[in-house]
Design a protein around this motif. Structure first.
Motif, PDB file in Angstrom:
ATOM      1  N   ASN A 140       2.724  -0.013  -6.587  1.00 41.24           N
ATOM      2  CA  ASN A 140       3.059  -0.001  -5.164  1.00 41.24           C
ATOM      3  C   ASN A 140       3.002  -1.396  -4.555  1.00 41.24           C
ATOM      4  OD1 ASN A 140       3.590   2.746  -4.985  1.00 41.24           O
ATOM      5  ND2 ASN A 140       1.474   3.268  -4.509  1.00 41.24           N
ATOM      6  N   LEU A 164       7.293  -1.167  -6.351  1.00 38.81           N
ATOM      7  CA  LEU A 164       7.946  -0.481  -5.241  1.00 38.81           C
ATOM      8  C   LEU A 164       7.900  -1.304  -3.951  1.00 38.81           C
ATOM      9  CD1 LEU A 164       7.048   1.872  -7.282  1.00 38.81           C
ATOM     10  CD2 LEU A 164       7.189   3.365  -5.296  1.00 38.81           C
ATOM     11  N   HIS A 224      11.620   4.765  -1.965  1.00 41.55           N
ATOM     12  CA  HIS A 224      10.498   5.662  -1.704  1.00 41.55           C
ATOM     13  C   HIS A 224      10.891   6.665  -0.629  1.00 41.55           C
ATOM     14  CE1 HIS A 224       6.455   7.102  -1.023  1.00 41.55           C
ATOM     15  NE2 HIS A 224       6.536   6.769   0.256  1.00 41.55           N
TER      16      HIS A 224
END
Length: 466
Positions: free
Chosen positions: A166, A170, A313
Motif C-alpha cells: 500500500n 498501490l 483501488h
C-alpha cells in the motif's frame, strides 16, 4: 452444526489509529497519516471510535456480549512522540489503564506494537526502508515488554505485506508511491528482520507471555488450468504469502521464493539485496514464534498478465471497478458467480480452510494460529437503534465453519477475532465502511449492539456454530 473448542477465544479486533481518536491529545506525537489525510481533505481519524475516552464502555460491552479476547495496538508515538528518546508518561499510563480495565472483566488482550503507524519523525527518514528504524523499533519493543508485564500476548507487526504494497505499489498509504517493487521487497524484508530481532530479544531476556506476528494472507488460485495462469498465481503467492511465511518459519527464503523474486524483479527493473547477517537473526527466530496471527478477508483468482502495471483501488464498493494488474506477476480477475460483500470483496471461505491446511503441511514448526482479523464491511442500516445485519452473521458463520473444519483436520487454531469490535475509522474509506459488532454513531459516540453481537454472544456461550 459445528463445535469449537472449549478454550477457544471469541475476540474482537481494533487498532489504535482506527479506534482511539485523540490524535493530538495526551501528548501523542504525529504520524504520517495525520498529514496525509489532512492533505486529501476527505476525512480524519478524529474522532474515530473515541476509544481513548470510551474504552471502559467498550470493554464492558465485551463482557456483556461474551467477547473474551480483544486485539488492540499501542500507538508508538503515544509512548515515544518522536519515535525515540523522550517518553510520554501520559501515553504510558493510558495503556496501563486500558489493560487494567480489561483484566477487571477477565478479557485476554493481544497487544500489537505496530499497526500502520510509525511515528512521523522516523517515517520521514524512510520508515522501514531505513535500517535505523529497525533499531528504534527494537528499543520501543523492549520498553513495552518491561513496562507492561501484564500483557500475555504480544504481536510485533500487523500486516507487513499490506504495509509494503500500500505504501510502494498501490500508493494508497503514505508516502503514496506506486509500482516500486524494489521498495516493496526491501520493506518486506526489513520488517521481517525487525520482527525476528524483537522475537529474539523477547526470548533471550526471558519476558513473560507469548509473542508472534500477524500476517495478512489471502489465498491465490489460478484463474484456469492453463500453465501460464498457474504460474501467475504462484508468483502472486510467492510475494504475498510464501515470502512472509518463509521468513517467519524457515529462517530465510526458499529456492522457489527467490526464483519468483528474480522473475518479478526482472520484469519491473527492480532489485534486492539482503545482508547476510539478517539471516542469522531470521534463523534464530524461526522456532521462537509462539503463534501466528492470520488476517484473512478474501481470496484471489489470478491469470497471466504481460502488460504495464495498472492498479485501481476500489474504495466505493461499486461492483467490478477495481483493477489489479502487476507486470511480472499477474492479474487478479473478477470471478463471476461468486458471492461478494458490499465493498466488492470476494466471499470464499474455502480459501481460509486451504490456507490453514497449507500452513500445517508446509510450515510444521508453527505452534498455534489465531484468526486475528476476519469480518464483513457492510453498509449497516440504522433504524431507531436497531441494526439487523444478517449478511454479516452469515459471513462469520461460513468462515468459522471453515476454521472448525481445519481444527477437525488437525490445525491448531486457538481463537477468532472479528474485525472489528466496534465500528472504526477505515484507512481508505473513512466512516462509511462498517465492520463492528457494535454500531457507533460517530457524532454522538453512542454504541448500539447489532444483531450480529447477540448472535456472537450465543456462539461464545455455546461454542456451537448455528
Amino acid at each position: 452444526m459445528k463445535k469449537l473448542p472449549e478454550d477457544f477465544i471469541f475476540g474482537g479486533a481494533t487498532a489504535a489509529y482506527q479506534a482511539e481518536g485523540a490524535t493530538k491529545e495526551g501528548g501523542k506525537g504525529p504520524v504520517a497519516w495525520d498529514e496525509f489525510l489532512e492533505k486529501q481533505g476527505r476525512f480524519l481519524a478524529d474522532p474515530a471510535s473515541d476509544f481513548y475516552h470510551k474504552y471502559p464502555e467498550d470493554l464492558e460491552l465485551c463482557s456483556m456480549f461474551g467477547v473474551n479476547g480483544v486485539r488492540l495496538s499501542i500507538a508508538w508515538s503515544r509512548i515515544f512522540p518522536e519515535g525515540t528518546g523522550r517518553i510520554n508518561p501520559e501515553g504510558v499510563k493510558f495503556y496501563h489503564d486500558v489493560l487494567a480495565e480489561a483484566k477487571k472483566y477477565g478479557i485476554k488482550v493481544f497487544v500489537t506494537l505496530h499497526h500502520f503507524d510509525t511515528p512521523k519523525a522516523l517515517f520521514d527518514q524512510g520508515d522501514f526502508l531505513n535500517r535505523d528504524t529497525l533499531d528504534a523499533f527494537a528499543d520501543y519493543a523492549k520498553f513495552c515488554f518491561e513496562e507492561y508485564p501484564e500483557v500475555e500476548y504480544w504481536t510485533t507487526f500487523n500486516e507487513i505485506y499490506p504495509i509494503a504494497t500500500n505504501q510502494y505499489l498501490l500508493g494508497i498509504f503514505p508516502p503514496g508511491i506506486k509500482y516500486d517493487l524494489t521498495k516493496v521487497i526491501a520493506c518486506l524484508h526489513n520488517m521481517m528482520v525487525a520482527h525476528a530481532r524483537v522475537v529474539n530479544l523477547f526470548k533471550e531476556n526471558g519476558y513473560s507471555g507469548q509473542i508472534g506476528v500477524v500476517h495478512s494472507l489471502e489465498t491465490k488460485y489460478p484463474a484456469s488450468d492453463a500453465p501460464e495462469d498457474i504460474h501467475a498465481a504462484f508468483l502472486d503467492d510467492a510475494l504475498s504469502i510464501r515470502f512472509l511465511l518463509d521468513a517467519t518459519y524457515k529462517g530465510g527464503y526458499s529456492k522457489e521464493t527467490l526464483e519468483a523474486l528474480d522473475e518479478i524483479c526482472a520484469a519491473n527493473n527492480a532489485s534486492y539485496d539482503f545482508p547476510e547477517e539478517d539471516f542469522v537473526e531470521l534463523e534464530k527466530a524461526k522456532d521462537r514464534n509462539d503463534y501466528l496471527g492470520i488476517n484473512h478477508y478474501s481470496s484471489h483468482f489470478v491469470k497471466a498478465y504481460n502488460g504495464e502495471n495498472a492498479i485501481h483501488h476500489n474504495g466505493t464498493g461499486d461492483k467490478g471497478t477495481g483493477s489489479y494488474k502487476v507486470k511480472g506477476i499477474g492479474e487478479r480477475i473478477y470471478k463471476e458467480g461468486l458471492e461478494r460483500t458490499d465493498w466488492d470483496w470476494l466471499i470464499y471461505p474455502q480459501g481460509l480452510y486451504d490456507l490453514l491446511m497449507r500452513i500445517k503441511r508446509d510450515y510444521p514448526n508453527y505452534k498455534a494460529i489465531y484468526i486475528t482479523e476476519n469480518g464483513m464491511g457492510y453498509k449497516d442500516d440504522f433504524k431507531n437503534g436497531i441494526i439487523m445485519d444478517e449478511p454479516r452473521i452469515d459471513y462469520i458463520r461460513k468462515y468459522l465453519t471453515s476454521v472448525a473444519d481445519a481444527i477437525e483436520d488437525g490445525v491448531n487454531v486457538k481463537g477468532y477475532f472479528l474485525w472489528s469490535l466496534m465500528d472504526v475509522f477505515s484507512w481508505s474509506n473513512g466512516y462509511n465502511k462498517r465492520y463492528g459488532l457494535f454500531f457507533v454513531d460517530f457524532e454522538t459516540q453512542e454504541r448500539y449492539p447489532k444483531e450480529s453481537a447477540y448472535w456472537y454472544k450465543h456462539l461464545a456461550e455455546t461454542k456451537t456454530i448455528l
